[in-house]
Design a protein around this motif. Structure first.
Motif, PDB file in Angstrom:
ATOM      1  N   ASN A   1       0.930  -1.088  -0.096  1.00 13.77           N
ATOM      2  CA  ASN A   1      -0.010   0.000   0.071  1.00 13.77           C
ATOM      3  C   ASN A   1       0.906   1.350  -0.047  1.00 13.77           C
ATOM      4  O   ASN A   1       0.399   2.381   0.665  1.00 13.77           O
ATOM      5  N   GLU A   2       1.867   1.042  -0.682  1.00 18.11           N
ATOM      6  CA  GLU A   2       2.837   2.444  -0.727  1.00 18.11           C
ATOM      7  C   GLU A   2       2.428   3.441  -1.640  1.00 18.11           C
ATOM      8  O   GLU A   2       1.616   3.243  -2.733  1.00 18.11           O
ATOM      9  N   ALA A   3       2.450   4.640  -1.316  1.00 20.95           N
ATOM     10  CA  ALA A   3       2.408   5.835  -1.948  1.00 20.95           C
ATOM     11  C   ALA A   3       2.995   5.678  -3.391  1.00 20.95           C
ATOM     12  O   ALA A   3       4.237   5.362  -3.358  1.00 20.95           O
TER      13      ALA A   3
ATOM     14  N   SER B   1      -0.857  -5.743  -1.535  1.00 24.89           N
ATOM     15  CA  SER B   1      -1.418  -4.440  -1.430  1.00 24.89           C
ATOM     16  C   SER B   1      -2.885  -4.645  -1.633  1.00 24.89           C
ATOM     17  O   SER B   1      -3.578  -5.551  -2.395  1.00 24.89           O
ATOM     18  N   ASP B   2      -3.609  -3.591  -1.148  1.00 29.04           N
ATOM     19  CA  ASP B   2      -5.242  -3.713  -1.053  1.00 29.04           C
ATOM     20  C   ASP B   2      -5.482  -2.784  -2.464  1.00 29.04           C
ATOM     21  O   ASP B   2      -5.331  -1.744  -2.383  1.00 29.04           O
ATOM     22  N   PRO B   3      -6.283  -3.327  -3.316  1.00 30.64           N
ATOM     23  CA  PRO B   3      -6.742  -2.897  -4.739  1.00 30.64           C
ATOM     24  C   PRO B   3      -7.808  -1.634  -4.301  1.00 30.64           C
ATOM     25  O   PRO B   3      -7.873  -0.543  -5.158  1.00 30.64           O
TER      26      PRO B   3
ATOM     27  N   HIS C   1      -6.051   1.675  -3.394  1.00 28.22           N
ATOM     28  CA  HIS C   1      -4.436   1.359  -4.063  1.00 28.22           C
ATOM     29  C   HIS C   1      -4.607   0.974  -5.497  1.00 28.22           C
ATOM     30  O   HIS C   1      -3.664   0.006  -5.634  1.00 28.22           O
ATOM     31  N   ALA C   2      -5.430   1.014  -6.264  1.00 28.94           N
ATOM     32  CA  ALA C   2      -5.823   0.503  -7.526  1.00 28.94           C
ATOM     33  C   ALA C   2      -4.479   1.007  -8.617  1.00 28.94           C
ATOM     34  O   ALA C   2      -4.013   0.291  -9.397  1.00 28.94           O
ATOM     35  N   GLU C   3      -3.747   2.168  -8.008  1.00 31.02           N
ATOM     36  CA  GLU C   3      -2.576   2.531  -8.878  1.00 31.02           C
ATOM     37  C   GLU C   3      -1.253   1.478  -8.924  1.00 31.02           C
ATOM     38  O   GLU C   3      -0.756   1.608  -9.658  1.00 31.02           O
TER      39      GLU C   3
END
Length: 600
Positions: free
Chosen positions: A159-161, A191-193, A196-198
């Motif tokens: 979940n990183e920026a 990571s959680d979509p 954090h879809a990107e």
């Protein structure tokens, strides 16, 4: 006719001998300079150590150095060009701070709560931003061996920026010698979509255009330790470098690390870690070779000033620092050596303790751990993690380290944490067998040769308990506050852990692992809490039972004050300056500091 045949045979023999001579010469050069014979097409390129393919591809990034007799000495450190479209006045360029405008404060705070750093600013800074060069001047003149090993860089994220992750990637690509950077492995820890879809299709499309960058994903949330092992399993270079997902490497960061491993593959190396401010993204750096890593008896990592003995061992300001422990987030290690010493304990959960285990294994099992001053990497330090795991994984991991690696000294681990004596830590048979198979040294050797200034918890205190001013029945109290807070006094009838202090053998007054510190010589100055540095100065206090507490640095004494704030006053011996701890240990005496040698 016969003479002609003899002449031809003689010529053929001489030709064969000549060919044999040149082959022998080439093999000799190969053995001396570690050159791959089959990647080279001429003796001249062999001497320089690069094939025509590599020479053509990296001719602008490899700067060879010769002496006055045109003998090859090695290579200069990589000096990258300014990024395309560079704007010296751009936000955050050269590592400068960025201030959020007043009308964007709310948006900034919302993003800060999401990542525990200022994503609003990060998103507006170039992914290729420039940084200051914080290295010692001597670092810039270093000459490195030609044939340094290549490295795979493993970066774990969850979940990183987007901006911090890709700035990490681009700083590695932009500032690493292309011939030494084999690949970057991005290991996504599930990571959680949602939100954090990107980090899914957009990220895959983006890195598909980047040479050397590969993305792998966990099938479930594993935590840092197992995610790093997953990333490590994909690495193919002889050296593996681990970095966090919110770092920025500086110019010249890689070669000094690789050189240490080239010289001895059992050396584990860490860069000097600088701070990227979590609120402004300013790149902050301090003096070189000032700190090293240690740990307390809970096996939690701490930074401490380099002791005088280590200053004496090092011959120049840029010599590597021997460090008892590593922070764990940023380091490079030979892939073969990491495998040999058993990588990480695969029974560790999430994160924590793996850095201490690797530090101890490095020293005890045939290697060593160094901090390399000429390698500087910035890191965004977050005060809290934006995601949570349940359970007591940190103490369990540390307990496994104590049980396997501390030998009889594990009793000191339980001395400070007696509640863990009955805690379950899992099966350690495999780790004990590894330790035996590697013929690792005992932990006592580590204390005698590496962490020589360690303070044992059963010998660390001259006095303990509440620190009481008998006349007023008031006790010093931290009120549970942390670093930079002022000390207070409260009624001694209150039974609070915030009043429990120790007077250490270094003559520090410690509460909750912070030291009482006074920096002002003015009468009425307040007493503050700071990280203990073990070097006396502002944190040195002279005290005898039922007597005053004198602060040599200011020449004043601790006074209970007139309200609930203790202060510093001229020493009078009055009732307000008399203090007593609950318990004194008469057989424990102060350990006087040795004078720090002058460095060139």
């Amino acid at each position: 006719m016969c003479g002609r045949k003899v002449k031809n045979r003689l010529l053929l023999t001489m030709t064969i001998l000549g060919i044999f001579f040149w082959i022998t010469a080439i093999i000799y050069i190969q053995s001396k300079e570690k050159i791959d014979l089959f990647d080279t097409l001429s003796l001249d390129l062999l001497r320089e150590g690069f094939s025509q393919r590599i020479k053509a591809k990296y001719r602008d990034s490899i700067q060879l150095v010769y002496d006055q007799h045109q003998r090859l000495l090695g290579r200069r450190g990589y000096r990258p060009l300014l990024p395309q479209g560079y704007n010296p006045k751009g936000l955050g360029e050269n590592g400068t701070a960025v201030i959020v405008p007043a009308h964007n404060k709310n948006d900034s705070q919302n993003l800060f709560n999401r990542n525990h750093f200022n994503q609003w600013i990060s998103d507006r800074i170039s992914l290729h931003r420039t940084l200051p060069d914080p290295r010692h001047p001597m670092c810039k003149d270093q000459i490195f061996p030609l044939h340094l090993p290549t490295t795979s860089v493993v970066v774990v994220f969850h979940n990183e920026a987007w901006s911090t992750l890709l700035r990490t990637v681009h700083s590695i690509l932009d500032r690493s010698p292309p011939d030494l950077l084999h690949e970057i492995i991005l290991q996504d820890d599930f990571s959680d979509p949602m939100g954090h879809a990107e980090l899914f299709m957009p990220l895959e499309l983006y890195i598909s255009k980047l040479e050397k960058v590969h993305l792998f994903r966990n099938k479930k949330h594993e935590g840092l330790i197992r995610s790093r092992l997953n990333g490590f399993s994909h690495a193919t270079a002889p050296v593996v470098t681990f970095l966090d997902a919110h770092c920025e490497v500086t110019v010249g960061w890689l070669e000094p690390l690789l050189e240490r491993i080239y010289l001895n593959e059992t050396t584990v190396v860490c860069p000097e870690i600088d701070v990227i401010d979590d609120k402004t993204f300013q790149y902050l750096y301090g003096p070189h070779a000032l700190m090293r890593g240690i740990f307390n008896w809970q096996l939690y990592f701490k930074w401490a000033l380099i002791p005088p003995e280590e200053h004496q061992r090092r011959k120049t300001p840029i010599d590597p620092v021997w460090s008892p422990a590593m922070a764990g987030g940023l380091f490079a290690i030979s892939r073969a050596f990491f495998n040999k010493i058993g990588t990480y304990d695969d029974q560790f959960d999430v994160w924590g303790g793996e850095n201490i285990e690797l530090s101890l294994k490095s020293w005890l099992c045939g290697g060593k751990l160094e901090i390399v001053p000429c390698s500087r990497v910035g890191h965004v330090f977050r005060y809290n993690q934006p995601y949570k795991f349940g359970g007591n994984f940190l103490t369990r991991n540390s307990q496994r380290v104590a049980e396997v690696w501390l030998d009889d000294y594990k009793e000191l681990f339980y001395y400070v944490q007696p509640h863990l004596r009955t805690a379950h830590f899992g099966d350690i048979k495999e780790r004990l067998e590894l330790k035996k198979r590697l013929k690792c040294k005992p932990f006592k050797w580590y204390l005698q040769n590496v962490f020589t200034d360690v303070i044992l918890p059963n010998e660390s205190s001259i006095a303990k308990g509440k620190l009481k001013n008998p006349t007023s029945n008031m006790c010093l109290d931290s009120l549970g506050n942390g670093k930079n807070a002022d000390m207070a006094v409260s009624s001694c009838s209150t039974n609070s852990w915030t009043m429990h202090m120790s007077y250490s053998i270094l003559e520090e007054i410690i509460v909750n692992e912070l030291c009482l510190d006074v920096s002002s010589a003015k009468e009425g100055a307040k007493i503050q809490l700071f990280d203990c540095h073990g070097q006396g100065g502002n944190q040195l206090w002279m005290h005898k039972k039922n007597g005053e507490i004198r602060h040599p640095n200011t020449g004043m004494c601790l006074d209970r004050g007139s309200d609930k704030t203790p202060i510093m006053k001229a020493c009078t011996g009055g009732d307000s300056q008399v203090w007593v701890f609950d318990t004194y240990y008469d057989k424990v005496t102060p350990r006087r500091l040795k004078a720090k040698p002058t460095k060139p």
